[in-house]
Write a protein that holds these residues in place. Structure first.
Motif, PDB file in Angstrom:
ATOM      1  N   TYR A 153       0.788  -1.231   0.000  1.00 37.53           N
ATOM      2  CA  TYR A 153       0.000   0.000   0.000  1.00 37.53           C
ATOM      3  C   TYR A 153       0.821   1.282   0.000  1.00 37.53           C
ATOM      4  N   GLY A 154       2.127   1.197   0.184  1.00 37.23           N
ATOM      5  CA  GLY A 154       2.861   2.439   0.288  1.00 37.23           C
ATOM      6  C   GLY A 154       4.173   2.538  -0.464  1.00 37.23           C
ATOM      7  N   LEU A 155       4.875   1.412  -0.652  1.00 36.37           N
ATOM      8  CA  LEU A 155       6.235   1.479  -1.178  1.00 36.37           C
ATOM      9  C   LEU A 155       6.283   2.079  -2.580  1.00 36.37           C
ATOM     10  N   THR A 156       5.411   1.620  -3.476  1.00 36.99           N
ATOM     11  CA  THR A 156       5.470   2.086  -4.858  1.00 36.99           C
ATOM     12  C   THR A 156       5.112   3.564  -4.967  1.00 36.99           C
ATOM     13  N   THR A 157       4.113   3.993  -4.208  1.00 37.83           N
ATOM     14  CA  THR A 157       3.772   5.419  -4.235  1.00 37.83           C
ATOM     15  C   THR A 157       4.900   6.258  -3.655  1.00 37.83           C
ATOM     16  N   LEU A 158       5.632   5.720  -2.670  1.00 33.69           N
ATOM     17  CA  LEU A 158       6.790   6.437  -2.135  1.00 33.69           C
ATOM     18  C   LEU A 158       7.875   6.576  -3.192  1.00 33.69           C
ATOM     19  N   VAL A 159       8.132   5.495  -3.948  1.00 36.74           N
ATOM     20  CA  VAL A 159       9.128   5.552  -5.022  1.00 36.74           C
ATOM     21  C   VAL A 159       8.757   6.629  -6.036  1.00 36.74           C
ATOM     22  N   LEU A 160       7.492   6.664  -6.445  1.00 39.39           N
ATOM     23  CA  LEU A 160       7.045   7.658  -7.426  1.00 39.39           C
ATOM     24  C   LEU A 160       7.165   9.070  -6.868  1.00 39.39           C
ATOM     25  N   PHE A 161       6.815   9.240  -5.597  1.00 39.57           N
ATOM     26  CA  PHE A 161       6.889  10.552  -4.951  1.00 39.57           C
ATOM     27  C   PHE A 161       8.331  11.049  -4.888  1.00 39.57           C
ATOM     28  N   LEU A 162       9.247  10.175  -4.500  1.00 33.88           N
ATOM     29  CA  LEU A 162      10.652  10.564  -4.411  1.00 33.88           C
ATOM     30  C   LEU A 162      11.223  10.852  -5.798  1.00 33.88           C
ATOM     31  N   ARG A 163      10.880  10.000  -6.771  1.00 40.45           N
ATOM     32  CA  ARG A 163      11.401  10.200  -8.118  1.00 40.45           C
ATOM     33  C   ARG A 163      10.910  11.514  -8.724  1.00 40.45           C
ATOM     34  N   ASP A 164       9.705  11.955  -8.322  1.00 33.98           N
ATOM     35  CA  ASP A 164       9.154  13.204  -8.848  1.00 33.98           C
ATOM     36  C   ASP A 164       9.642  14.433  -8.095  1.00 33.98           C
ATOM     37  N   GLY A 165      10.640  14.262  -7.254  1.00 32.96           N
ATOM     38  CA  GLY A 165      11.218  15.409  -6.565  1.00 32.96           C
ATOM     39  C   GLY A 165      10.364  15.941  -5.443  1.00 32.96           C
ATOM     40  N   LEU A 166       9.681  15.038  -4.716  1.00 38.82           N
ATOM     41  CA  LEU A 166       8.850  15.392  -3.558  1.00 38.82           C
ATOM     42  C   LEU A 166       7.624  16.223  -3.935  1.00 38.82           C
ATOM     43  N   ARG A 167       7.227  16.149  -5.197  1.00 39.03           N
ATOM     44  CA  ARG A 167       5.988  16.823  -5.590  1.00 39.03           C
ATOM     45  C   ARG A 167       4.800  15.990  -5.127  1.00 39.03           C
ATOM     46  N   PRO A 168       3.815  16.593  -4.436  1.00 42.12           N
ATOM     47  CA  PRO A 168       2.642  15.825  -3.991  1.00 42.12           C
ATOM     48  C   PRO A 168       1.951  15.154  -5.159  1.00 42.12           C
ATOM     49  N   ARG A 169       1.472  13.930  -4.945  1.00 45.54           N
ATOM     50  CA  ARG A 169       0.763  13.164  -5.961  1.00 45.54           C
ATOM     51  C   ARG A 169      -0.613  12.771  -5.434  1.00 45.54           C
ATOM     52  N   TRP A 170      -1.623  12.944  -6.267  1.00 44.13           N
ATOM     53  CA  TRP A 170      -2.966  12.504  -5.898  1.00 44.13           C
ATOM     54  C   TRP A 170      -3.054  10.983  -6.053  1.00 44.13           C
ATOM     55  N   ILE A 171      -3.791  10.365  -5.128  1.00 43.03           N
ATOM     56  CA  ILE A 171      -4.054   8.931  -5.203  1.00 43.03           C
ATOM     57  C   ILE A 171      -5.561   8.706  -5.078  1.00 43.03           C
ATOM     58  N   SER A 172      -6.025   7.571  -5.612  1.00 47.95           N
ATOM     59  CA  SER A 172      -7.422   7.187  -5.445  1.00 47.95           C
ATOM     60  C   SER A 172      -7.491   5.725  -5.067  1.00 47.95           C
ATOM     61  N   ASN A 173      -8.637   5.334  -4.485  1.00 47.61           N
ATOM     62  CA  ASN A 173      -8.822   3.963  -4.039  1.00 47.61           C
ATOM     63  C   ASN A 173     -10.312   3.646  -4.055  1.00 47.61           C
ATOM     64  N   VAL A 174     -10.674   2.486  -4.581  1.00 45.79           N
ATOM     65  CA  VAL A 174     -12.055   2.038  -4.598  1.00 45.79           C
ATOM     66  C   VAL A 174     -12.134   0.716  -3.854  1.00 45.79           C
ATOM     67  N   THR A 175     -12.961   0.646  -2.801  1.00 44.52           N
ATOM     68  CA  THR A 175     -13.019  -0.574  -1.993  1.00 44.52           C
ATOM     69  C   THR A 175     -14.295  -0.611  -1.176  1.00 44.52           C
ATOM     70  N   GLN A 176     -14.617  -1.801  -0.688  1.00 42.29           N
ATOM     71  CA  GLN A 176     -15.676  -1.989   0.302  1.00 42.29           C
ATOM     72  C   GLN A 176     -15.114  -2.675   1.553  1.00 42.29           C
ATOM     73  N   VAL A 177     -13.780  -2.812   1.610  1.00 41.40           N
ATOM     74  CA  VAL A 177     -13.109  -3.550   2.684  1.00 41.40           C
ATOM     75  C   VAL A 177     -12.657  -2.590   3.787  1.00 41.40           C
ATOM     76  N   PRO A 178     -13.156  -2.743   5.014  1.00 41.46           N
ATOM     77  CA  PRO A 178     -12.788  -1.820   6.099  1.00 41.46           C
ATOM     78  C   PRO A 178     -11.286  -1.742   6.358  1.00 41.46           C
ATOM     79  N   SER A 179     -10.567  -2.862   6.250  1.00 45.18           N
ATOM     80  CA  SER A 179      -9.127  -2.816   6.515  1.00 45.18           C
ATOM     81  C   SER A 179      -8.408  -1.949   5.489  1.00 45.18           C
TER      82      SER A 179
END
Length: 341
Positions: A153-179
């Motif tokens: 849930y986090g490693l790949t988005t961290l890689v993209l964030f760091l590679r983009d020079g710490l520019r904030p990135r929007w994320i989305s998620n679709v689920t019905q699972v509470p966890s």
């Protein structure tokens, strides 16, 4: 400290030091490659591979092998022929927009978990912006409880964030699972909807949600006949576009350790009808810092901290050196004077 405890501490330090070259190679490649294709030992006995745009970067045989690995994991919980959308189709066009994170056993190579992200183009304030959709996460039942969530849930988005020079990135998620609702709420910044008291719907959230629902339903297997409640960001009757096999009852859906996420899902979603929540948030510096120090296991933290050092070298030191070098072209910068004239 006892002698045995001291020996264990020194042994752990030696193990960490021995892994640092591998971590350094991982992050150097992450910053240098136009499309990521990296492998990193994230757990004892496990290797994590991140592949960006496999539909563009991999050969026919390599792509078939990757899709077969994903289907192997999916087949542990669902009949393999029940998922027909997205990455399981094997279509290059769909996989050209995907970022696959695959965890395998180091010795056998057996795949045990994956996350398939997608990058969507959505209009925000009149301009096109990237939204990283967290996509489908599946874990082999035999591998659950091994602390894989921080990778999925986090490693790949961290890689993209760091590679983009710490520019904030929007994320989305679709689920019905509470966890999953809880994991997203606690990993990223400015997440809406969420039962957390600071959660607020902004106009940016609304613009992105409208764009996602209008243009990108196929990314998460929602049919055209599904409704969308803009006030709550709830997709009604969501399981009609190829994702039918993922529909769960409330009792079947894994729960988060914090009960407020289960209470939130039970209150907002109609499980008999098959509702989903659409969450939108961001990965920014605050989220990255919280992820590193609150969710990454201590044994894995040294490798990720190497990223900060390499990031500083790439994003801070190198631009200064390029700026001071008046003999060579760098981007829009031009030499002070042409040599040989």
């Amino acid at each position: 400290m006892s002698e045995a405890g001291s020996k264990r501490s020194w042994q752990h330090l030696r193990e960490v030091a021995g892994r640092l070259p591998g971590y350094a190679s991982f992050w150097l490649k992450a910053f240098a490659q136009p499309a990521i294709d990296l492998a990193l030992r994230t757990h004892p006995g496990h290797v994590t591979r991140i592949v960006e745009s496999p539909g563009l970067s991999l050969s026919h045989d390599e792509l078939d092998h990757l899709v077969a690995q994903l289907r192997t994991v999916a087949a542990k919980t669902l009949p393999a022929d029940e998922l027909t959308y997205g990455i399981f189709s094997g279509e290059r066009e769909r996989l050209s927009r995907a970022i696959v994170t695959l965890i395998s056993e180091e010795d056998s190579g057996r795949p045990i978990a994956f996350n398939a992200l997608s990058v969507m183009q959505v209009e925000l304030d009149g301009a096109s912006t990237d939204v990283t959709h967290l996509g489908l996460v599946m874990v082999d039942p035999d591998a659950r409880g091994q602390g894989l969530s921080w990778v999925l849930y986090g490693l790949t988005t961290l890689v993209l964030f760091l590679r983009d020079g710490l520019r904030p990135r929007w994320i989305s998620n679709v689920t019905q699972v509470p966890s999953v609702v809880g994991m997203v709420s606690e990993t990223f910044s400015d997440v809406y909807p969420s039962p957390r008291p600071e959660a607020r719907q902004s106009f940016a959230h609304l613009q992105l949600a409208r764009g996602i629902i209008r243009q990108h339903r196929s990314v998460f297997g929602v049919g055209d006949d599904a409704g969308f409640d803009e006030s709550r960001f709830v997709i009604t009757a969501a399981y009609t576009g190829g994702s039918d096999a993922l529909k769960k009852t409330f009792d079947e859906a894994p729960k988060h350790r914090d009960s407020r996420y289960a209470d939130f899902c039970a209150r907002e979603l109609n499980y008999e009808r098959g509702d989903d929540v659409l969450q939108i948030g961001r990965i920014d510096l605050a989220a990255a810092r919280a992820y590193l120090f609150e969710q990454v296991p201590h044994r894995s933290l040294p490798g990720l901290l190497v990223a900060s050092l390499l990031l500083g070298l790439q994003r801070l030191v190198l631009p200064v050196l390029h700026w001071l070098d008046d003999d060579r072209i760098f981007g829009t910068l031009r030499p002070r004077q042409e040599r040989g004239r």
